[in-house]
Design a protein around this motif. Structure first.
Motif, PDB file in Angstrom:
ATOM      1  N   GLN A 198      -7.142  -8.523   5.015  1.00  0.00           N
ATOM      2  CA  GLN A 198      -6.782  -7.294   4.319  1.00  0.00           C
ATOM      3  C   GLN A 198      -6.555  -6.184   5.326  1.00  0.00           C
ATOM      4  O   GLN A 198      -7.383  -5.942   6.202  1.00  0.00           O
ATOM      5  CB  GLN A 198      -7.894  -6.892   3.345  1.00  0.00           C
ATOM      6  CG  GLN A 198      -7.620  -5.591   2.604  1.00  0.00           C
ATOM      7  CD  GLN A 198      -8.788  -5.166   1.715  1.00  0.00           C
ATOM      8  OE1 GLN A 198      -9.805  -5.838   1.663  1.00  0.00           O
ATOM      9  NE2 GLN A 198      -8.634  -4.057   1.024  1.00  0.00           N
ATOM     10  N   GLY A 199      -5.413  -5.509   5.215  1.00  0.00           N
ATOM     11  CA  GLY A 199      -5.108  -4.403   6.113  1.00  0.00           C
ATOM     12  C   GLY A 199      -5.439  -3.058   5.500  1.00  0.00           C
ATOM     13  O   GLY A 199      -6.193  -2.964   4.527  1.00  0.00           O
ATOM     14  N   LYS A 200      -4.839  -2.004   6.051  1.00  0.00           N
ATOM     15  CA  LYS A 200      -5.123  -0.643   5.603  1.00  0.00           C
ATOM     16  C   LYS A 200      -3.879   0.041   5.020  1.00  0.00           C
ATOM     17  O   LYS A 200      -3.848   1.252   4.862  1.00  0.00           O
ATOM     18  CB  LYS A 200      -5.656   0.190   6.767  1.00  0.00           C
ATOM     19  CG  LYS A 200      -6.978  -0.334   7.324  1.00  0.00           C
ATOM     20  CD  LYS A 200      -7.455   0.504   8.491  1.00  0.00           C
ATOM     21  CE  LYS A 200      -8.768  -0.030   9.039  1.00  0.00           C
ATOM     22  NZ  LYS A 200      -9.245   0.750  10.218  1.00  0.00           N
ATOM     23  N   THR A 201      -2.864  -0.755   4.693  1.00  0.00           N
ATOM     24  CA  THR A 201      -1.648  -0.195   4.118  1.00  0.00           C
ATOM     25  C   THR A 201      -1.916   0.356   2.723  1.00  0.00           C
ATOM     26  O   THR A 201      -2.667  -0.242   1.948  1.00  0.00           O
ATOM     27  CB  THR A 201      -0.561  -1.290   4.036  1.00  0.00           C
ATOM     28  OG1 THR A 201      -0.242  -1.708   5.360  1.00  0.00           O
ATOM     29  CG2 THR A 201       0.692  -0.775   3.352  1.00  0.00           C
ATOM     30  N   MET A 202      -1.300   1.483   2.400  1.00  0.00           N
ATOM     31  CA  MET A 202      -1.419   2.023   1.049  1.00  0.00           C
ATOM     32  C   MET A 202      -0.323   3.047   0.801  1.00  0.00           C
ATOM     33  O   MET A 202       0.235   3.623   1.740  1.00  0.00           O
ATOM     34  CB  MET A 202      -2.789   2.659   0.812  1.00  0.00           C
ATOM     35  CG  MET A 202      -3.031   3.968   1.524  1.00  0.00           C
ATOM     36  SD  MET A 202      -4.624   4.726   1.095  1.00  0.00           S
ATOM     37  CE  MET A 202      -4.414   5.027  -0.655  1.00  0.00           C
ATOM     38  N   VAL A 203       0.000   3.255  -0.462  1.00  0.00           N
ATOM     39  CA  VAL A 203       0.929   4.308  -0.867  1.00  0.00           C
ATOM     40  C   VAL A 203       0.125   5.589  -1.064  1.00  0.00           C
ATOM     41  O   VAL A 203      -0.904   5.588  -1.735  1.00  0.00           O
ATOM     42  CB  VAL A 203       1.664   3.924  -2.168  1.00  0.00           C
ATOM     43  CG1 VAL A 203       2.481   5.099  -2.689  1.00  0.00           C
ATOM     44  CG2 VAL A 203       2.562   2.720  -1.939  1.00  0.00           C
ATOM     45  N   LYS A 204       0.599   6.674  -0.478  1.00  0.00           N
ATOM     46  CA  LYS A 204      -0.053   7.971  -0.649  1.00  0.00           C
ATOM     47  C   LYS A 204       0.454   8.613  -1.935  1.00  0.00           C
ATOM     48  O   LYS A 204       1.664   8.745  -2.137  1.00  0.00           O
ATOM     49  CB  LYS A 204       0.253   8.879   0.539  1.00  0.00           C
ATOM     50  CG  LYS A 204      -0.347   8.408   1.858  1.00  0.00           C
ATOM     51  CD  LYS A 204      -1.850   8.541   1.856  1.00  0.00           C
ATOM     52  CE  LYS A 204      -2.423   8.256   3.240  1.00  0.00           C
ATOM     53  NZ  LYS A 204      -3.889   8.418   3.260  1.00  0.00           N
TER      54      LYS A 204
END
Length: 299
Positions: A198-204
């Motif tokens: 699991q990475g740290k990508t996300m939509v703000k």
């Protein structure tokens, strides 16, 4: 293995898009037509996307039988976690499933989005109760994806499902995690399976003011107020005669460029990420707060 019907293993399917969603229907078609499983379905009666691991408390749930060929199915008035909990409790079905599958979700679940995902929560709830589970998500892109891609995604994941059930039968599968699987947009040309983290990508996300339904579509900026102060000032907000309406909107994104779930998915791999329920901080943070706490104690 469960004794729901002969020597075939029993799988229970749930999701967060609702029992009528194309993703779960495609998955069920592939599972049933393979003739390898006894199939239970316990899924929300309507869309429950992004509800995370919320549960219904101090309120009754309603389960309605649904006709889905080759399955025993119920539509439930609760969340994905509710559905899994009810489905594995033997309150609805005669046996406990060997495996819980949550999906196929319309949209990927990578990085920090895993925290918000009702699809992942459906699998996590089974894991918390000692039952093996998988969450499945297809990286749907409007204008590129079609409903048939869900069937291709289900077929692509069938070896993972069968392989895990084989390990469950031998009692050799790890019991300290569950699997989160993401299928790439161009599933017909996927590059194979890739074990990822699991990475740290996300939509703000942010918020924008929208028309008030109670005002018949009238914009809130024209609402009658008891003061001429600009919206947002403390005096105005405490003197509004009408409620305000806000809607989330995408403000940007945070992309983790390391070799994690999001980037491997973008490269065309079917990503397989083992997940647990705990989220321990890194060692650097542990060391920092260990020293900090000692200082706090001395105050």
């Amino acid at each position: 293995m469960s004794s729901g019907g002969g020597d075939r293993p029993t799988v229970m399917v749930t999701n967060d898009d609702g029992i009528d969603a194309p993703g779960i229907r495609a998955l069920l078609h592939v599972l049933v037509s393979s003739y390898r499983f006894n199939v239970y379905v316990c899924a929300p009666d309507s869309e429950k996307s992004a509800v995370s691991h919320s549960i219904t408390w101090q309120k009754a749930l309603f389960a309605k039988p649904v006709e889905i060929e080759g399955t025993v199915a119920f539509a439930v008035s609760g969340t994905p976690a509710d559905c899994t909990s009810l489905g594995i409790s033997k309150s609805l079905f005669t046996s406990v499933p060997d495996l819980v599958i949550s999906g196929i979700n319309m949209g990927s679940n990578c990085g920090y989005h895993i925290l918000y995902s009702g699809t992942v929560a459906g699998a996590r709830e089974a894991f918390l109760n000692g039952i093996a589970s998988i969450s499945l998500s297809y990286d749907w892109v409007g204008g590129k994806s079609t409903i048939n891609d869900f069937k291709l995604a289900a077929e692509a994941c069938l070896p993972i499902i069968c392989g895990l059930l084989g390990e469950i039968k031998k009692k050799t599968h790890p019991q300290n995690c569950f699997l989160n699987v993401d299928i790439p947009t161009d599933v017909a040309n996927h590059k194979g399976y890739r074990l990822t983290n699991q990475g740290k990508t996300m939509v703000k996300m942010g918020w924008r003011q929208v028309a008030s339904e109670s005002e018949g579509g009238k914009m809130l900026s024209t609402m009658t107020m008891e003061t001429s102060s600009p919206l947002g000032s403390e005096s105005t907000l405490t003197n509004l005669k009408h409620e305000l309406a806000f809607q989330r909107e995408v403000k940007g994104s945070q992309v983790d460029n390391s070799d994690t779930d999001y980037n491997c998915l973008r490269e065309g791999y079917i990503t397989v990420s083992p997940l647990g329920a705990l989220s321990p901080a890194d060692m650097e943070s542990q060391a920092y707060f260990n020293q900090w706490l000692a200082g706090v104690s001395a105050l």
